[in-house]
Design a protein around this motif. Structure first.
Motif, PDB file in Angstrom:
ATOM      1  N   ILE A  35       0.832  -1.201   0.000  1.00 21.73           N
ATOM      2  CA  ILE A  35       0.000   0.000   0.000  1.00 21.73           C
ATOM      3  C   ILE A  35       0.869   1.254   0.000  1.00 21.73           C
ATOM      4  O   ILE A  35       0.565   2.250  -0.664  1.00 21.73           O
ATOM      5  N   LYS A  36       1.976   1.208   0.751  1.00 24.24           N
ATOM      6  CA  LYS A  36       2.901   2.343   0.771  1.00 24.24           C
ATOM      7  C   LYS A  36       3.506   2.596  -0.611  1.00 24.24           C
ATOM      8  O   LYS A  36       3.831   3.737  -0.954  1.00 24.24           O
ATOM      9  N   LEU A  37       3.680   1.529  -1.403  1.00 25.63           N
ATOM     10  CA  LEU A  37       4.340   1.659  -2.700  1.00 25.63           C
ATOM     11  C   LEU A  37       3.421   2.193  -3.796  1.00 25.63           C
ATOM     12  O   LEU A  37       3.896   2.671  -4.822  1.00 25.63           O
ATOM     13  N   VAL A  38       2.108   2.101  -3.595  1.00 23.95           N
ATOM     14  CA  VAL A  38       1.152   2.596  -4.589  1.00 23.95           C
ATOM     15  C   VAL A  38       0.766   4.029  -4.246  1.00 23.95           C
ATOM     16  O   VAL A  38       0.252   4.303  -3.164  1.00 23.95           O
ATOM     17  N   THR A  39       1.023   4.949  -5.171  1.00 26.85           N
ATOM     18  CA  THR A  39       0.701   6.363  -4.966  1.00 26.85           C
ATOM     19  C   THR A  39      -0.669   6.649  -5.576  1.00 26.85           C
ATOM     20  O   THR A  39      -0.822   6.772  -6.790  1.00 26.85           O
ATOM     21  N   TRP A  40      -1.665   6.737  -4.712  1.00 26.88           N
ATOM     22  CA  TRP A  40      -3.044   6.957  -5.161  1.00 26.88           C
ATOM     23  C   TRP A  40      -3.876   7.305  -3.948  1.00 26.88           C
ATOM     24  O   TRP A  40      -3.425   7.155  -2.811  1.00 26.88           O
ATOM     25  N   HIS A  41      -5.092   7.795  -4.169  1.00 20.87           N
ATOM     26  CA  HIS A  41      -5.990   8.089  -3.057  1.00 20.87           C
ATOM     27  C   HIS A  41      -6.285   6.778  -2.320  1.00 20.87           C
ATOM     28  O   HIS A  41      -6.543   5.744  -2.955  1.00 20.87           O
ATOM     29  N   PRO A  42      -6.248   6.784  -0.988  1.00 22.28           N
ATOM     30  CA  PRO A  42      -6.456   5.528  -0.246  1.00 22.28           C
ATOM     31  C   PRO A  42      -7.781   4.843  -0.532  1.00 22.28           C
ATOM     32  O   PRO A  42      -7.850   3.610  -0.575  1.00 22.28           O
ATOM     33  N   VAL A  43      -8.854   5.619  -0.728  1.00 22.52           N
ATOM     34  CA  VAL A  43     -10.148   5.006  -1.036  1.00 22.52           C
ATOM     35  C   VAL A  43     -10.118   4.370  -2.419  1.00 22.52           C
ATOM     36  O   VAL A  43     -10.731   3.322  -2.655  1.00 22.52           O
ATOM     37  N   ALA A  44      -9.376   4.988  -3.352  1.00 20.46           N
ATOM     38  CA  ALA A  44      -9.223   4.408  -4.690  1.00 20.46           C
ATOM     39  C   ALA A  44      -8.436   3.103  -4.619  1.00 20.46           C
ATOM     40  O   ALA A  44      -8.776   2.124  -5.290  1.00 20.46           O
ATOM     41  N   LEU A 197     -11.864   7.002 -10.670  1.00 19.16           N
ATOM     42  CA  LEU A 197     -12.064   7.649 -11.966  1.00 19.16           C
ATOM     43  C   LEU A 197     -11.385   9.013 -12.061  1.00 19.16           C
ATOM     44  O   LEU A 197     -11.263   9.568 -13.159  1.00 19.16           O
ATOM     45  N   ARG A 198     -10.941   9.555 -10.927  1.00 23.13           N
ATOM     46  CA  ARG A 198     -10.353  10.892 -10.929  1.00 23.13           C
ATOM     47  C   ARG A 198      -8.915  10.913 -11.430  1.00 23.13           C
ATOM     48  O   ARG A 198      -8.444  11.929 -11.950  1.00 23.13           O
ATOM     49  N   SER A 199      -8.190   9.831 -11.248  1.00 22.41           N
ATOM     50  CA  SER A 199      -6.770   9.813 -11.604  1.00 22.41           C
ATOM     51  C   SER A 199      -6.315   8.379 -11.782  1.00 22.41           C
ATOM     52  O   SER A 199      -7.072   7.431 -11.555  1.00 22.41           O
ATOM     53  N   ALA A 200      -5.058   8.231 -12.203  1.00 19.12           N
ATOM     54  CA  ALA A 200      -4.461   6.903 -12.368  1.00 19.12           C
ATOM     55  C   ALA A 200      -3.481   6.652 -11.229  1.00 19.12           C
ATOM     56  O   ALA A 200      -2.900   7.597 -10.679  1.00 19.12           O
ATOM     57  N   PRO A 201      -3.278   5.406 -10.846  1.00 18.08           N
ATOM     58  CA  PRO A 201      -2.338   5.107  -9.761  1.00 18.08           C
ATOM     59  C   PRO A 201      -0.904   5.346 -10.166  1.00 18.08           C
ATOM     60  O   PRO A 201      -0.525   5.137 -11.326  1.00 18.08           O
ATOM     61  N   GLY A 202      -0.081   5.809  -9.216  1.00 18.48           N
ATOM     62  CA  GLY A 202       1.340   5.995  -9.452  1.00 18.48           C
ATOM     63  C   GLY A 202       2.141   5.011  -8.617  1.00 18.48           C
ATOM     64  O   GLY A 202       1.593   4.121  -7.981  1.00 18.48           O
ATOM     65  N   GLY A 203       3.427   5.196  -8.585  1.00 20.14           N
ATOM     66  CA  GLY A 203       4.286   4.298  -7.813  1.00 20.14           C
ATOM     67  C   GLY A 203       4.273   2.905  -8.410  1.00 20.14           C
ATOM     68  O   GLY A 203       4.497   2.724  -9.612  1.00 20.14           O
ATOM     69  N   ALA A 204       3.978   1.911  -7.600  1.00 12.03           N
ATOM     70  CA  ALA A 204       3.911   0.532  -8.086  1.00 12.03           C
ATOM     71  C   ALA A 204       2.731   0.316  -9.029  1.00 12.03           C
ATOM     72  O   ALA A 204       2.715  -0.637  -9.797  1.00 12.03           O
ATOM     73  N   GLY A 205       1.736   1.209  -8.969  1.00 12.01           N
ATOM     74  CA  GLY A 205       0.620   1.193  -9.909  1.00 12.01           C
ATOM     75  C   GLY A 205      -0.175  -0.088  -9.931  1.00 12.01           C
ATOM     76  O   GLY A 205      -0.376  -0.742  -8.910  1.00 12.01           O
ATOM     77  N   TRP A 206      -0.638  -0.434 -11.140  1.00 10.68           N
ATOM     78  CA  TRP A 206      -1.513  -1.587 -11.294  1.00 10.68           C
ATOM     79  C   TRP A 206      -0.869  -2.913 -10.915  1.00 10.68           C
ATOM     80  O   TRP A 206      -1.547  -3.779 -10.334  1.00 10.68           O
ATOM     81  N   PRO A 207       0.422  -3.139 -11.206  1.00  8.88           N
ATOM     82  CA  PRO A 207       1.023  -4.402 -10.728  1.00  8.88           C
ATOM     83  C   PRO A 207       0.920  -4.558  -9.210  1.00  8.88           C
ATOM     84  O   PRO A 207       0.611  -5.645  -8.707  1.00  8.88           O
ATOM     85  N   GLY A 208       1.172  -3.470  -8.484  1.00  9.44           N
ATOM     86  CA  GLY A 208       1.046  -3.527  -7.030  1.00  9.44           C
ATOM     87  C   GLY A 208      -0.387  -3.778  -6.598  1.00  9.44           C
ATOM     88  O   GLY A 208      -0.635  -4.540  -5.654  1.00  9.44           O
ATOM     89  N   LEU A 209      -1.353  -3.174  -7.307  1.00  7.13           N
ATOM     90  CA  LEU A 209      -2.759  -3.366  -6.967  1.00  7.13           C
ATOM     91  C   LEU A 209      -3.209  -4.794  -7.261  1.00  7.13           C
ATOM     92  O   LEU A 209      -4.023  -5.366  -6.524  1.00  7.13           O
ATOM     93  N   ILE A 210      -2.680  -5.374  -8.334  1.00 11.41           N
ATOM     94  CA  ILE A 210      -3.034  -6.761  -8.666  1.00 11.41           C
ATOM     95  C   ILE A 210      -2.514  -7.708  -7.589  1.00 11.41           C
ATOM     96  O   ILE A 210      -3.210  -8.632  -7.157  1.00 11.41           O
ATOM     97  N   VAL A 211      -1.270  -7.470  -7.142  1.00 14.25           N
ATOM     98  CA  VAL A 211      -0.722  -8.298  -6.067  1.00 14.25           C
ATOM     99  C   VAL A 211      -1.549  -8.109  -4.798  1.00 14.25           C
ATOM    100  O   VAL A 211      -1.865  -9.084  -4.091  1.00 14.25           O
ATOM    101  N   LEU A 212      -1.928  -6.861  -4.496  1.00 11.37           N
ATOM    102  CA  LEU A 212      -2.759  -6.587  -3.323  1.00 11.37           C
ATOM    103  C   LEU A 212      -4.107  -7.295  -3.417  1.00 11.37           C
ATOM    104  O   LEU A 212      -4.597  -7.860  -2.437  1.00 11.37           O
ATOM    105  N   GLY A 213      -4.705  -7.258  -4.597  1.00 11.56           N
ATOM    106  CA  GLY A 213      -6.023  -7.848  -4.757  1.00 11.56           C
ATOM    107  C   GLY A 213      -6.012  -9.359  -4.747  1.00 11.56           C
ATOM    108  O   GLY A 213      -6.868  -9.988  -4.108  1.00 11.56           O
ATOM    109  N   VAL A 214      -5.028  -9.956  -5.437  1.00  9.30           N
ATOM    110  CA  VAL A 214      -5.011 -11.416  -5.589  1.00  9.30           C
ATOM    111  C   VAL A 214      -4.335 -12.102  -4.405  1.00  9.30           C
ATOM    112  O   VAL A 214      -4.908 -12.979  -3.759  1.00  9.30           O
ATOM    113  N   LEU A 215      -3.077 -11.694  -4.121  1.00  7.48           N
ATOM    114  CA  LEU A 215      -2.289 -12.401  -3.111  1.00  7.48           C
ATOM    115  C   LEU A 215      -2.540 -11.913  -1.686  1.00  7.48           C
ATOM    116  O   LEU A 215      -2.358 -12.674  -0.734  1.00  7.48           O
ATOM    117  N   GLN A 216      -2.947 -10.635  -1.541  1.00 10.84           N
ATOM    118  CA  GLN A 216      -3.088 -10.102  -0.185  1.00 10.84           C
ATOM    119  C   GLN A 216      -4.540 -10.063   0.294  1.00 10.84           C
ATOM    120  O   GLN A 216      -4.791  -9.925   1.477  1.00 10.84           O
TER     121      GLN A 216
END
Length: 228
Positions: A35-44, A197-216
């Protein structure tokens, strides 16, 4: 005296369930760092990873069959509060603070279980909880910070919500707990959609979100449902 076949089978299932819970906990523990590695709004972040987790759960468990019982719906909303508050806490306070405070949830689960389910908590259970919390405090002691009050408060709220989810799962007499996670994931994704919908994720971005969603999220909750 040797245990009979049924007793041996019951013990084997119990140890298998405990192993699944340990594996689920290990996978869930990577959340703070990612979560620290993904730069995005926390609710997003919470909404996106929950949406990904729902897809993964449907692949793992198949078509859900919700009962829409009070316990199931309450568990779903507790899930939503858990993941939202945990992500917000990780953005507002240190990962050590967020993890330590969130993982006090077994204490709240023991209290809520005794209150709502009339489950008696034995002395050895309280001893195990005390030792676990003390060990975590010692582990994170040099990284804890007294500030970031709002983040710490969100972490405690996440712990209470997670405990509520566990009690709700125990209260369900029929159906699979996967349905609770799927419903909660859909609610969280819906809440996070405007922020996504307001912005796109930065930092680890979508790969980090996929790991968060699937593995975590998805895999640990699927393992936990198997353990239950």
């Amino acid at each position: 005296m040797k245990a009979g076949p049924s007793e041996a089978s019951s013990a084997a299932r119990r140890y298998q369930a405990l192993g699944l819970v340990v594996l689920a906990a290990a996978l869930m523990s990577i959340g703070g760092l990612l979560i620290k590695l993904v730069t995005w709004h926390p609710v997003a972040i919470a909404g996106a990873r929950s949406g990904i987790a729902v897809i993964a759960l449907l692949v793992l468990a198949g078509r859900p069959r919700p009962t829409w019982s009070t316990a199931q719906v309450l568990g779903a909303f507790c899930y939503t509060a858990t993941v939202l508050l945990f992500v917000i806490a990780n953005k507002l306070t240190t990962a050590a603070n967020a993890i330590l405070l969130t993982f006090t949830s077994p204490i709240f689960a023991a209290l809520l279980g005794g209150w709502f389910l009339q489950e008696r908590v034995r002395g050895r259970d309280w001893a195990a909880l005390t030792i676990t919390v003390a060990a975590m405090i010692l582990f994170f002691l040099d990284r804890l910070e007294p500030g970031n009050f709002l983040g710490n408060l969100c972490a405690i709220g996440s712990a209470v919500a997670f405990a509520g989810m566990l009690v709700s799962l125990r209260a369900q007499k029929s159906g699979s707990s996967v349905e609770t996670f799927v419903l909660g994931g859909l609610i969280t994704c819906f809440i996070g959609l405007p922020f996504m919908l307001r912005s796109a994720p930065g930092g680890a971005g979508w790969p980090g979100l996929i790991v968060l969603g699937v593995l975590q999220l998805a895999l640990p909750f699927w393992l936990y449902s198997k353990a239950l």
